[in-house]
Design an enzyme around this catalytic site. Structure first.
Site, mmCIF file in Angstrom:
data_model
loop_
_atom_site.group_PDB
_atom_site.id
_atom_site.type_symbol
_atom_site.label_atom_id
_atom_site.label_comp_id
_atom_site.label_asym_id
_atom_site.label_seq_id
_atom_site.Cartn_x
_atom_site.Cartn_y
_atom_site.Cartn_z
ATOM 1 N N TYR A 98 0.810 -1.224 0.000
ATOM 2 C CA TYR A 98 0.000 0.000 0.000
ATOM 3 C C TYR A 98 0.842 1.273 0.000
ATOM 4 O O TYR A 98 0.300 2.367 -0.105
ATOM 5 C CB TYR A 98 -0.934 0.022 1.209
ATOM 6 C CG TYR A 98 -1.908 -1.128 1.209
ATOM 7 C CD1 TYR A 98 -2.942 -1.192 0.285
ATOM 8 C CD2 TYR A 98 -1.777 -2.169 2.128
ATOM 9 C CE1 TYR A 98 -3.825 -2.266 0.270
ATOM 10 C CE2 TYR A 98 -2.666 -3.239 2.130
ATOM 11 C CZ TYR A 98 -3.679 -3.274 1.195
ATOM 12 O OH TYR A 98 -4.548 -4.329 1.187
ATOM 13 N N HIS A 143 -4.481 6.283 -1.262
ATOM 14 C CA HIS A 143 -5.102 6.112 0.061
ATOM 15 C C HIS A 143 -4.107 6.336 1.196
ATOM 16 O O HIS A 143 -4.516 6.578 2.329
ATOM 17 C CB HIS A 143 -5.684 4.698 0.147
ATOM 18 C CG HIS A 143 -7.060 4.616 0.738
ATOM 19 N ND1 HIS A 143 -7.937 5.674 0.830
ATOM 20 C CD2 HIS A 143 -7.721 3.562 1.265
ATOM 21 C CE1 HIS A 143 -9.071 5.270 1.386
ATOM 22 N NE2 HIS A 143 -8.961 3.994 1.665
ATOM 23 N N TYR A 200 -5.419 -0.923 9.406
ATOM 24 C CA TYR A 200 -6.037 -0.778 8.089
ATOM 25 C C TYR A 200 -7.064 0.348 8.175
ATOM 26 O O TYR A 200 -7.623 0.641 9.235
ATOM 27 C CB TYR A 200 -6.641 -2.072 7.540
ATOM 28 C CG TYR A 200 -5.563 -3.072 7.177
ATOM 29 C CD1 TYR A 200 -4.930 -3.010 5.935
ATOM 30 C CD2 TYR A 200 -5.158 -4.035 8.081
ATOM 31 C CE1 TYR A 200 -3.921 -3.897 5.603
ATOM 32 C CE2 TYR A 200 -4.145 -4.926 7.763
ATOM 33 C CZ TYR A 200 -3.525 -4.855 6.521
ATOM 34 O OH TYR A 200 -2.516 -5.724 6.219
ATOM 35 N N ASN A 230 -10.123 1.010 7.390
ATOM 36 C CA ASN A 230 -11.511 0.897 7.852
ATOM 37 C C ASN A 230 -11.660 0.753 9.355
ATOM 38 O O ASN A 230 -12.776 0.761 9.863
ATOM 39 C CB ASN A 230 -12.195 -0.289 7.154
ATOM 40 C CG ASN A 230 -12.290 -0.084 5.661
ATOM 41 O OD1 ASN A 230 -11.993 0.982 5.139
ATOM 42 N ND2 ASN A 230 -12.697 -1.115 4.958
ATOM 43 N N ASN A 276 -14.114 5.719 4.569
ATOM 44 C CA ASN A 276 -14.296 4.699 5.608
ATOM 45 C C ASN A 276 -13.402 4.897 6.827
ATOM 46 O O ASN A 276 -13.790 4.559 7.942
ATOM 47 C CB ASN A 276 -14.111 3.304 5.022
ATOM 48 C CG ASN A 276 -15.265 2.926 4.119
ATOM 49 O OD1 ASN A 276 -16.396 3.379 4.305
ATOM 50 N ND2 ASN A 276 -14.989 2.114 3.114
#
Length: 186
Positions: free
Chosen positions: A14, A19, A64, A66, A112
């Site tokens: 990631y 993001h 993470y 969320n 989120n």
């Protein structure tokens, strides 16, 4: 005491994605202020130091995206940080690449990580810096877009936006939310 949180996802897969721009802003701010992000506590990578005479904790939740609120709440409760001294930095697909928007409060707007933070803090009244990563192209899946990397032609803008966001954090610490909104929401 201030808590500055950059949202993102842990792991090399990631790194440098849209993001994770919140993580990148925190890393830039840490570097500029000689703060080492070297502690693993409260489900986050944390660093602490002083900026403009104020104690500052920097955090990159490792839950993470969320589930970011779990980590943020744990840090706030442990250090007894007031909600107005929390600042969250995260990506926003409704802003053009290169733009940032500072807000005192607001809804999750479909993000989120912010949705989970609002759930865990029980309020949406916390300061935030939304970093524009550009709107997803037509026909793209939103998750694929935000988990994608910036193009080579976008990198100069991304680097400048990360620097501008880092400068806005410093202004927030030194002058407060109203001042940073007036200076950076143009």
């Amino acid at each position: 005491m201030y808590l500055i949180v950059g949202l993102g996802n842990p792991g090399l897969q990631y790194a440098a994605t849209r993001h994770n721009i919140g993580f990148e802003v925190i890393e830039r701010f840490a570097y500029e202020n000689n703060i080492k992000l070297n502690q693993n506590k409260h489900k986050a990578i944390i660093g602490s130091g002083h900026v403009k005479g104020q104690k500052v904790i920097l955090a990159q939740p490792q839950t993470y995206m969320n589930r970011s609120g779990e980590s943020i709440r744990a840090i706030m409760e442990f250090h007894k940080i007031k909600i107005e001294n929390l600042l969250i930095v995260y990506d926003d697909t409704s802003l053009d690449l290169g733009r940032i928007r500072i807000r005192k409060k607001g809804s999750a707007g479909g993000h989120n990580g912010i949705k989970n933070t609002i759930l865990h803090l029980g309020t949406q009244e916390f300061p935030r810096i939304k970093v524009g990563v550009g709107e997803k192209p037509p026909g793209w899946d939103l998750a694929d877009y935000v988990l994608g990397r910036f193009g080579k032609e976008e990198m100069d803008i991304v680097i400048e936006t990360i620097k501008k966001s880092s400068d806005a954090i410093e202004c927030f610490i030194e002058e407060g939310i109203e001042s940073v909104m007036n200076k950076y929401n143009t």
